[in-house]
Design a protein around this motif. Structure first.
Motif, PDB file in Angstrom:
ATOM      1  N   ARG A 288       7.647   6.980   1.407  1.00 48.95           N
ATOM      2  CA  ARG A 288       7.887   5.294   1.149  1.00 48.95           C
ATOM      3  C   ARG A 288       6.448   4.919   1.651  1.00 48.95           C
TER       4      ARG A 288
ATOM      5  N   CYS B 227      11.685  11.322  -1.082  1.00 54.24           N
ATOM      6  CA  CYS B 227      10.958  10.201  -1.218  1.00 54.24           C
ATOM      7  C   CYS B 227      10.220   9.992  -0.092  1.00 54.24           C
TER       8      CYS B 227
ATOM      9  N   ILE C 200       6.868   6.429  -3.160  1.00 55.66           N
ATOM     10  CA  ILE C 200       7.405   5.094  -3.724  1.00 55.66           C
ATOM     11  C   ILE C 200       7.016   3.907  -3.097  1.00 55.66           C
ATOM     12  N   ASN C 201       7.366   2.609  -3.533  1.00 61.90           N
ATOM     13  CA  ASN C 201       6.994   1.421  -2.683  1.00 61.90           C
ATOM     14  C   ASN C 201       8.135   1.195  -1.707  1.00 61.90           C
TER      15      ASN C 201
ATOM     16  N   HIS D  40       4.458   1.648   2.737  1.00 68.60           N
ATOM     17  CA  HIS D  40       4.857   0.270   3.020  1.00 68.60           C
ATOM     18  C   HIS D  40       3.924   0.000   4.287  1.00 68.60           C
TER      19      HIS D  40
ATOM     20  N   ASP E 122      10.641  -0.949  -1.498  1.00 64.35           N
ATOM     21  CA  ASP E 122      11.801  -1.211  -2.147  1.00 64.35           C
ATOM     22  C   ASP E 122      12.460  -0.373  -3.216  1.00 64.35           C
ATOM     23  N   ASP E 123      11.582   0.729  -3.521  1.00 62.56           N
ATOM     24  CA  ASP E 123      11.988   1.688  -4.328  1.00 62.56           C
ATOM     25  C   ASP E 123      11.893   1.118  -5.917  1.00 62.56           C
ATOM     26  N   THR E 124      11.277   0.191  -5.989  1.00 66.99           N
ATOM     27  CA  THR E 124      10.967  -0.503  -7.332  1.00 66.99           C
ATOM     28  C   THR E 124       9.590   0.179  -8.357  1.00 66.99           C
ATOM     29  N   GLU E 125       9.052   0.917  -7.435  1.00 69.07           N
ATOM     30  CA  GLU E 125       7.651   1.234  -8.149  1.00 69.07           C
ATOM     31  C   GLU E 125       7.289   2.693  -7.613  1.00 69.07           C
TER      32      GLU E 125
END
Length: 289
Positions: A219, A217, A132-133, A221, A135-138
């Motif tokens: 991440r 997850c 995921i990205n 970033h 901020d968890d939006t993608e």
């Protein structure tokens, strides 16, 4: 289910540096685990300067018997941070997760420990993860049709290791594996999790099993260890780890052939271009001898 003499079945091993936006979610994932055994959470905070330390200390104050934060007088770097946390673990098993990743399933540890308790021919148990990205939006990646996987040392030397990222690992915390962190060469490696998987399978002769469930997850970033690294520096870091891998482990004739083929496919042209042909020749010589 026999626990370690300390009463700890699983040591949760977390390293962090400037993860103030993420560390609470990682800690919540550790604390939500529903197990029929005891766990401990050991966090190596590498002198964070963005408020991560204060967030961890709030959790320690609420869970003083569960969470331990290791302090350092100065920033020591990711690999040294890994070493000090690993050597502090007391459990029969160790579960790893970096401070910017997190777990999804409250029964994750129970499932992995149950598997290892019932399957002594495996040294490590992993599972599927989603990428995921920040901020968890993608969602960048997730396998929607997971199947069981297993890997041997012969697989790992040619980088066959999908779905075994750090946030998924639970391994047997035996002395033979703990010795990994006492080797001087380990300080020079970049991908500590990769060397851990190789060492575990090599020193025990056992395999890695991947449960067909998405339970964590990973991440991506800009503040991550790998995400912001450009192609050439990244390749040089990977090649540096490859030098360690071909020198420290012993290989059968067939494994040497696999390593050689892997090197020609992944590193040979890069090494000739960015180093020298002499370097490439020495690498081939090391693999063959």
């Amino acid at each position: 289910m026999k626990q370690d003499d300390t009463g700890i079945m699983v040591s949760i091993f977390c390293i962090t540096y400037n993860h103030s936006k993420f560390i609470a979610k990682a800690l919540d994932g550790f604390l939500m685990q529903k197990c029929n055994f005891n766990t401990e959470i050991i966090i190596g905070d590498d002198c964070s300067t963005d408020g991560t330390t204060e967030i961890i200390d709030e959790y320690v104050a609420k869970h003083p018997d569960k969470i331990k934060r290791l302090k350092a007088p100065k920033n020591i770097g990711a690999t040294q941070n890994v070493i000090r946390v690993a050597l502090e673990t007391k459990g029969k098993y160790v579960a790893t997760c970096d401070g910017d990743d997190y777990w999804l399933d409250p029964y994750k540890l129970q499932k992995q420990v149950d598997f290892l308790e019932n399957n002594p021919e495996y040294v490590m148990c992993c599972h599927y993860t989603r990428e995921i990205n920040f901020d968890d939006t993608e969602l960048f990646y997730m396998d929607f049709n997971p199947v069981p996987l297993q890997y041997s040392f012969s697989d790992l030397i040619v980088n066959r290791q999908v779905e075994t990222c750090t946030a998924t690992i639970v391994y047997r915390n035996i002395e033979a594996i703990k010795n990994l962190y006492k080797n001087d060469w380990f300080l020079k490696c970049y991908a500590c999790d990769k060397l851990l998987k190789l060492y575990c399978t090599w020193v025990t002769g056992k395999k890695i099993y991947v449960l067909p469930e998405v339970m964590s997850c990973y991440r991506r970033h800009p503040g991550g260890i790998w995400s912001p690294v450009a192609y050439v520096p990244l390749k040089k870091m990977q090649l540096s780890d490859f030098y360690i891998i071909i020198k420290i482990f012993t290989y059968t004739g067939l494994q040497k052939v696999k390593l050689l083929n892997f090197y020609f496919r992944k590193y040979f042209l890069f090494e000739v271009k960015y180093k020298t042909f002499g370097n490439a020749f020495q690498t081939i010589k090391t693999i063959v001898n």
